[in-house]
Scaffold this active site. Structure first.
Site, short mmCIF file in Angstrom:
data_model
loop_
_atom_site.label_atom_id
_atom_site.label_comp_id
_atom_site.label_asym_id
_atom_site.label_seq_id
_atom_site.Cartn_x
_atom_site.Cartn_y
_atom_site.Cartn_z
N ALA A 1 0.62 -1.21 0.07
CA ALA A 1 0.15 -0.04 0.03
C ALA A 1 0.88 1.27 0.08
O ALA A 1 2.03 1.18 0.50
CB ALA A 1 -0.87 -0.08 1.45
N ASP A 2 0.24 2.43 -0.57
CA ASP A 2 0.96 3.62 -0.39
C ASP A 2 -0.38 4.85 -0.25
O ASP A 2 -1.37 4.44 -0.93
CB ASP A 2 1.61 3.95 -1.58
CG ASP A 2 2.70 5.10 -1.50
OD1 ASP A 2 3.86 4.88 -0.93
OD2 ASP A 2 2.14 6.37 -1.91
N THR A 3 -0.06 5.60 0.62
CA THR A 3 -0.94 6.69 0.83
C THR A 3 -0.32 8.00 0.63
O THR A 3 0.96 8.18 1.03
CB THR A 3 -1.32 6.58 2.49
OG1 THR A 3 -1.96 5.20 2.73
CG2 THR A 3 -2.37 7.72 2.71
#
Length: 190
Positions: free
Chosen positions: A73-75
């Site tokens: 994931a990346d935010t």
């Protein structure tokens, strides 16, 4: 490597906490990738690109994971631009000042794949965040804490900054860093 149900391609303690809260057993294998984005990339594309890059890195580095499900994931926080993690107190001040009294979006891209197989799913979840107008002294007090420096946009909604959030439209866990409900639905389809 020990047996576990999932591989989390992230060093984020917040993502680990969320996965544990949903009863998921996992092994953490942080991805080491260059997070430079292609020019003119918007928030949703940026997080899906980076989450895919992280998942593929772990898959390629650890062939012994074949058949295991990798979660990456990346935010990012988006105003008129993408806000990453502040490098120093000046960037933290700039980011928090930009966010105060305004609305922004938090996008988390998630890639799910079965290592060594063509099964892959990549999606983006977005949440709208409304921040109260924060005084200059409150901004200065906040940026002198350790909280802003390893978080996209310089804040943690579940931390002390949470008192400055008026409300959100969307998934709270997405703002923390992993939209688990959507992720679990996508894992079932994988």
């Amino acid at each position: 490597m020990t047996a576990s149900e999932y591989i989390l391609a992230s060093a984020s303690p917040r993502r680990s906490e969320l996965m544990r809260a949903h009863g998921l057993r996992f092994l953490t294998v942080p991805a080491e990738v260059d997070e430079t984005l292609p020019p003119d990339t918007d928030g949703p594309d940026a997080v899906m690109y980076l989450s895919l890059k992280k998942a593929l890195w772990v898959e390629s580095r650890y062939p012994e994971l074949a058949g295991r499900r990798i979660i990456a994931a990346d935010t990012v926080v988006c105003t008129r631009r993408i806000l990453g993690k502040p490098a120093d107190i000046g960037e933290a001040r700039e980011m928090i000042t930009e966010l105060r009294g305004a609305v922004h979006h938090v996008y988390t891209g998630v890639t799910l794949l079965v290592a060594g197989e063509p099964r892959r799913r990549c999606f983006c979840e977005g949440t709208k965040v409304f921040v109260r107008n924060i005084s200059d002294p409150a901004v200065e007090a906040y940026i002198r804490t350790q909280e802003p420096y390893d978080k996209a946009g310089g804040y943690a909604i579940q931390g002390t900054f949470g008192k400055y959030i008026d409300h959100i439209e969307g998934d709270f866990e997405n703002v923390v860093g992993l939209p688990c409900r959507r992720m679990l639905q996508e894992l079932a389809r994988l």
